[in-house]
Design an enzyme around this catalytic site. Structure first.
Site, PDB file in Angstrom:
ATOM      1  CB  CYS A  35       1.798  -2.240  -3.827  1.00  0.00           C
ATOM      2  SG  CYS A  35       3.572  -2.330  -3.587  1.00  0.00           S
TER       3      CYS A  35
ATOM      4  CB  CYS B 161       4.233  -1.670  -6.501  1.00  0.00           C
ATOM      5  SG  CYS B 161       4.317  -3.262  -5.679  1.00  0.00           S
TER       6      CYS B 161
END
Length: 166
Positions: A93, A90
């Site tokens: 993230c 991600c």
């Protein structure tokens, strides 16, 4: 796989130890023998060892290892906990994680941060209704008191933590 799990548990036990004073763990000296080469390319070991010191370990952020670890370190925590559900693949993230760690560290132990990889702990992601990453939960006394999904700037994160701390 078993070695990786064992290493994770070992590192978690070291990181989760309560600091003896303040919020930092004490420095630990480790002796190191360094071989040196002489002009004839023969290895010579010095008679005195060099001392090196480990860096300080901040105990405000930790990785969750499994369900019981989450129960022990997050749900049963007396300190408010920010739980970062993330994934290695991600992109947002990877931006939010360090930002969140920095803001949590500024709180000087008033709040701690738990990191949960959703690929390793899908059961926790399902239990806490994580449908997208990054998802960040604010937990106090075992209950979810606030939540956000997506990326935030440092000012928004500080406001989120201040609301949690009270």
């Amino acid at each position: 796989m078993a070695q990786r799990l064992l290493l994770r548990r070992f590192l978690a036990s070291i990181i989760s130890r309560k600091p003896t004073q303040g919020r930092w763990a004490p420095l630990t000296p480790w002796a190191l023998q360094t071989p040196q080469c002489s002009p004839g390319n023969q290895t010579v070991t010095p008679s005195q060892a060099r001392s090196i010191y480990t860096t300080r370990v901040c105990t405000t952020t930790f990785n969750i290892q499994d369900g019981p670890d989450f129960q022990d370190r997050v749900v049963n925590s007396e300190t408010p906990v920010v739980v970062d559900f993330h994934a290695q693949w991600c992109g947002p993230c990877k931006i939010l994680g360090p930002r969140l760690e920095k803001v949590v560290a500024k709180q000087h132990g008033k709040v701690v941060m738990a990191k949960v990889d959703i690929d390793d702990h899908t059961d926790l992601a399902i239990e806490y209704e994580v449908s997208a990453v990054p998802t960040v939960l604010a937990m106090k006394n075992g209950d979810v008191v606030d939540k956000f999904v997506g990326i935030k700037d440092e000012d928004q994160l500080e406001a989120f933590l201040k609301k949690l701390i009270g």
